[in-house]
Design an enzyme around this catalytic site. Structure first.
Site, PDB file in Angstrom:
ATOM      1  N   LYS A   1     -56.301 -63.348 -13.393  1.00  0.00           N
ATOM      2  CA  LYS A   1     -56.238 -61.846 -13.572  1.00  0.00           C
ATOM      3  C   LYS A   1     -54.642 -61.633 -13.651  1.00  0.00           C
ATOM      4  O   LYS A   1     -53.784 -62.137 -13.129  1.00  0.00           O
ATOM      5  CB  LYS A   1     -56.240 -61.414 -12.026  1.00  0.00           C
ATOM      6  CG  LYS A   1     -56.112 -59.944 -11.416  1.00  0.00           C
ATOM      7  CD  LYS A   1     -56.533 -59.734 -10.087  1.00  0.00           C
ATOM      8  CE  LYS A   1     -56.516 -58.345  -9.978  1.00  0.00           C
ATOM      9  NZ  LYS A   1     -56.722 -57.974  -8.754  1.00  0.00           N
TER      10      LYS A   1
ATOM     11  N   LYS B   1     -59.902 -61.036 -15.978  1.00  0.00           N
ATOM     12  CA  LYS B   1     -59.855 -59.740 -15.647  1.00  0.00           C
ATOM     13  C   LYS B   1     -58.205 -59.315 -16.247  1.00  0.00           C
ATOM     14  O   LYS B   1     -57.256 -60.014 -15.807  1.00  0.00           O
ATOM     15  CB  LYS B   1     -59.935 -59.253 -14.219  1.00  0.00           C
ATOM     16  CG  LYS B   1     -59.532 -57.953 -13.762  1.00  0.00           C
ATOM     17  CD  LYS B   1     -59.556 -57.767 -12.228  1.00  0.00           C
ATOM     18  CE  LYS B   1     -59.208 -56.418 -11.869  1.00  0.00           C
ATOM     19  NZ  LYS B   1     -58.958 -56.403 -10.600  1.00  0.00           N
TER      20      LYS B   1
HETATM   21  C1  PBG Z   1     -57.014 -55.504  -6.050  1.00  0.00           C
HETATM   22  C2  PBG Z   1     -57.726 -55.065  -7.322  1.00  0.00           C
HETATM   23  C3  PBG Z   1     -57.487 -54.304  -8.272  1.00  0.00           C
HETATM   24  C4  PBG Z   1     -58.622 -54.146  -9.261  1.00  0.00           C
HETATM   25  C5  PBG Z   1     -59.549 -54.731  -8.542  1.00  0.00           C
HETATM   26  N1  PBG Z   1     -59.172 -55.298  -7.481  1.00  0.00           N
HETATM   27  C6  PBG Z   1     -56.183 -53.589  -8.361  1.00  0.00           C
HETATM   28  C7  PBG Z   1     -54.980 -54.383  -8.787  1.00  0.00           C
HETATM   29  O1  PBG Z   1     -54.955 -55.685  -8.652  1.00  0.00           O
HETATM   30  O2  PBG Z   1     -53.993 -53.687  -8.710  1.00  0.00           O
HETATM   31  C8  PBG Z   1     -58.582 -53.205 -10.495  1.00  0.00           C
HETATM   32  C9  PBG Z   1     -60.048 -52.974 -10.985  1.00  0.00           C
HETATM   33  C10 PBG Z   1     -59.849 -51.988 -12.043  1.00  0.00           C
HETATM   34  O3  PBG Z   1     -58.885 -51.644 -12.442  1.00  0.00           O
HETATM   35  O4  PBG Z   1     -60.997 -51.402 -12.482  1.00  0.00           O
HETATM   36  N2  PBG Z   1     -57.650 -55.506  -5.080  1.00  0.00           N
END
Ligand code: PBG
Length: 326
Positions: free
Chosen positions: A199, A251
């Site tokens: 991520k 992601k």
């Molecule tokens: C954090 C989380 C995020 C997203 C999913 N889980 C935000 C981040 O890491 O700042 C982003 C998902 C998206 O942008 O569609 N719990």
């Protein structure tokens, strides 16, 4: 005139021939729909930066889950949005049995039973008053091990509420192993882990922050990955696999297809990819202006993600796509 024996255009002649030789097929069963459930709403509320996506009530998310079953998609991913004054330094509304996310899990489970896998987001950022994914130490840094303890507590509460999978997204080291052990000790060996293994600290999460009413000031660069790093994706995926992840995720998706292809080649567990809020919003916004064809662009984007190696795709357009790719 002589022609070359090889004529690739022959296989592009008709829609039926193109369909026959398509190397990649997107199937509804491999799509996961992320949804937001907000506390204290009397009716579903549109999210401005994500045209077509709403914050749900406990009632409207049940209807959405029923629609997901009818559409034959692969599952639903639940995110909770607490009321502002329920946020605190440790994100306690994220693991309270009566917190919005746990109530949503129970409501959706009552609606769909085992007909639709329910995946709970396991993270604290929606619930902390500072907006970080974990708790802060005295110096204001995100404290890895103290945060992991809370993730375990949250995961167990989500299993109790009826989640089929928990889904740690906070990028703390060791979070998957700790959650696996915690679930097992609590009698939830059957509950799986979809790990946000790879991520990145991405600008493409912008609309999500509106969707969950995030309180974050600053960034997540001390725990999410640097977009410059490809090799590190393999390390993160390998660690989560060894720690017991049942599924690993990459992601964002579209700007990280190289990383996704690496992980898909190396992983021994199924690989998911998340078409995140910004990826979705850019297409949706351009389509609203008539600059791009929504159906064609979303289908192409998700097809590319599958072509790169994703077994599973999280997309806000899952329900629409299920109709289009049939
Ligand atoms: C954090 C989380 C995020 C997203 C999913 N889980 C935000 C981040 O890491 O700042 C982003 C998902 C998206 O942008 O569609 N719990």
């Amino acid at each position: 005139m002589t022609t070359l024996a090889r004529r690739p255009r022959r296989l592009r002649t008709t829609p039926a021939i193109r369909r026959l030789v398509a190397e990649t097929r997107v199937h509804p069963a491999q799509l996961l729909l992320p949804v937001f459930i907000a506390d204290g709403l009397s009716e579903a509320r549109p999210i401005g930066s994500m045209p077509g996506v709403v914050q749900h009530t406990l009632d409207s998310v049940r209807a959405e889950a029923a629609a997901a079953v009818a559409a034959g998609i692969g599952g639903i991913v639940l995110f909770g949005v607490p009321e502002e004054d329920d946020k605190d330094a440790t994100g306690s509304a994220g693991y309270a049995a009566d917190g919005i996310l746990n109530r949503a899990i129970a409501a959706v489970r009552a609606e769909v039973g085992d007909d639709l896998p329910i995946i709970a987001d396991t993270c604290l950022d929606e619930f902390t008053d500072h907006g970080h994914c974990g708790v802060l130490d005295a110096a204001g840094r995100v404290d890895n091990d103290a945060t992991v303890e809370l993730y375990v507590r949250q995961a167990v509460s989500q299993a109790q509420a009826g989640a089929h999978f928990v889904s740690p997204s906070g990028m703390m080291d060791g979070q998957v192993a700790a959650i696996r052990a915690g679930l097992d000790v609590a009698g939830h060996a059957e509950v799986g882990i979809l790990a946000y293994a790879v991520k990145y600290a991405s600008a493409f999460y912008g609309p999500f922050r509106e969707a969950v009413g995030s309180s974050l000031v600053g960034d997540r660069r001390t725990y999410q990955q640097d977009p410059a790093n490809r090799r590190e994706g393999r390390l993160e995926a390998a660690l989560d696999e060894l720690e017991g992840a049942d599924l690993v995720m990459v992601k964002p998706a579209s700007h990280y297809l190289d990383v996704l292809a690496d992980v898909a080649a190396w992983s021994r567990v199924p690989v998911a990819a998340y078409q995140v809020s910004g990826e979705y919003a850019m297409i949706a916004a351009a389509a609203e202006r008539g600059w791009i064809d929504r159906q064609a662009a979303l289908t192409e984007a998700v097809t590319s993600i599958v072509r790169a190696g994703a077994d599973i795709v999280l997309t806000y357009a899952a329900l629409e796509l299920a109709g289009w790719v049939k």
